[in-house]
Design a protein around this motif. Structure first.
Motif, PDB file in Angstrom:
ATOM      1  N   ALA A 175       0.894  -1.227   0.056  1.00 42.05           N
ATOM      2  CA  ALA A 175      -0.065   0.022   0.041  1.00 42.05           C
ATOM      3  C   ALA A 175       0.720   1.446  -0.001  1.00 42.05           C
ATOM      4  O   ALA A 175       0.524   2.346  -0.403  1.00 42.05           O
ATOM      5  N   CYS A 222      -5.013  -5.381  -4.465  1.00 42.91           N
ATOM      6  CA  CYS A 222      -3.466  -5.125  -4.624  1.00 42.91           C
ATOM      7  C   CYS A 222      -3.378  -4.637  -6.064  1.00 42.91           C
ATOM      8  O   CYS A 222      -2.530  -3.546  -6.267  1.00 42.91           O
ATOM      9  N   GLN A 225      -4.012  -0.739  -5.458  1.00 43.00           N
ATOM     10  CA  GLN A 225      -3.014  -0.055  -4.882  1.00 43.00           C
ATOM     11  C   GLN A 225      -1.673  -0.158  -5.847  1.00 43.00           C
ATOM     12  O   GLN A 225      -1.017   1.042  -5.742  1.00 43.00           O
ATOM     13  N   GLN A 229      -0.034   3.570  -7.410  1.00 40.24           N
ATOM     14  CA  GLN A 229       1.307   4.156  -7.123  1.00 40.24           C
ATOM     15  C   GLN A 229       2.081   4.257  -8.330  1.00 40.24           C
ATOM     16  O   GLN A 229       3.213   4.820  -8.315  1.00 40.24           O
TER      17      GLN A 229
END
Ligand SMILES: C[S@@+](CC[C@H](N)C(=O)[O-])C[C@H]1O[C@@H](n2cnc3c(N)ncnc32)[C@H](O)[C@@H]1O
Length: 282
Positions: A175, A222, A225, A229
């Motif tokens: 995360a 997942c 996340q 990013q």
């Protein structure tokens, strides 16, 4: 098991017993377990079919047969498995690397230039990062995992393959990825939804780490996340490549495109199932 057992007689008995217990490849598992216990290869087994087994050998194999019959994965009993033609130590702290994940390694190799920086998110046993490091000697690589127990196994594998100079291991949560720029981010994250959990084979559901398998948001958290990013952690022309469950291709593609990644693609595995999704930061 009495003391009058020959190797072939025991092999046949184990095969029937494993078959009754619903094990997929009973003969193969019996051969591998017996070969491991007797410190032989499989050819060595065939050459010794008539050899009577010693009481001490029967005592060693008995608990292993029992554990396999209870559906404990063979790889945990043997303590190792093969991935990318390399040998990896595995314990119940790590997911057993699957051959389908070699597709992710192949895709990463196809995108890699002569040198660069790579992050493997959810490294587990280190199978992906170690396989890639063994092929890309001018790359620096980091394997990230939330589990310190998994990282201890990965460290052992890094040392076995003498890649300490090239592969660094890091404890952390995906995360919040490290504040660093990478040329490649690869991940085989947890992606099983709660609904799919009950369908898993006992070997997986009862013995492999739940932390390595189960993911919130219908198996998607997942990917969400990582996609969020990726634009801030990838260098220009850097790639995010992830393994997916066979029903997740469209959702992960949409997620990657919405995050601003370009040239989003899906690669199938050798059984024809969607297996890897990738996208590039332009
Ligand atoms: C499916 S396993 C993959 C292991 C290995 N890369 C492989 O392909 O065989 C997923 C890994 O992600 C790790 N993991 C789970 N949640 C995580 C999180 N929030 N942050 C970082 N790692 C996580 C687990 O501990 C596990 O090792």
């Amino acid at each position: 098991m009495s003391e009058s057992w020959t190797l072939l007689k025991l092999l046949r008995w184990m095969t029937d017993y494993f078959s009754e217990k619903g094990i997929d490849n009973p003969r193969l598992d019996a051969e591998l377990l017996l070969a491991y216990t007797l410190n032989l290869d499989r050819v060595g087994l065939y050459l010794n079919y008539d050899r009577p087994l010693l009481a001490v050998e029967l005592d060693t194999i008995r608990p292993l047969v029992k554990r396999r019959a209870q559906r404990e994965p063979l790889q945990y009993l043997l303590g190792s498995t093969e991935f990318w033609s390399l040998d990896f130590t595995v314990t119940p702290a790590v997911l057993i690397p699957r051959s389908d994940t070699e597709i992710l390694v192949e895709e990463a190799l196809s995108k890699a230039g002569p040198e660069g920086q790579l992050l493997d998110v959810g490294t587990g046993s280190g199978a992906i990062v170690i396989s890639l490091a063994s092929e890309l000697s001018n790359w620096q690589m980091t394997g990230l995992d939330i589990s310190t127990q998994a990282l201890a196994v990965a460290q052992q594998n890094v040392e076995t393959h003498q890649l300490e100079e090239q592969v660094q291991l890091l404890q952390g949560n995906l995360a919040e990825l490290p504040l660093h720029q990478y040329d490649l981010i690869v991940s085989n994250p947890p992606y099983i939804s709660q609904g799919e959990w009950d369908e898993l084979m006992p070997e997986v559901r009862c013995f492999e780490p739940q932390l390595a398998l189960l993911a919130e948001n219908d198996g998607m958290i997942c990917y969400q996340q990582l996609a969020a990013q990726a634009p801030s952690r990838l260098n220009p022309n850097g790639w995010l490549l992830v393994e997916i469950g066979y029903k997740q291709a469209e959702a992960v593609k949409t997620l990657f495109s919405a995050a601003g990644l370009k040239d989003v693609f899906v690669r199938e595995d050798y059984s024809g199932h969607p297996r890897v999704v990738g996208g590039c930061l332009s």
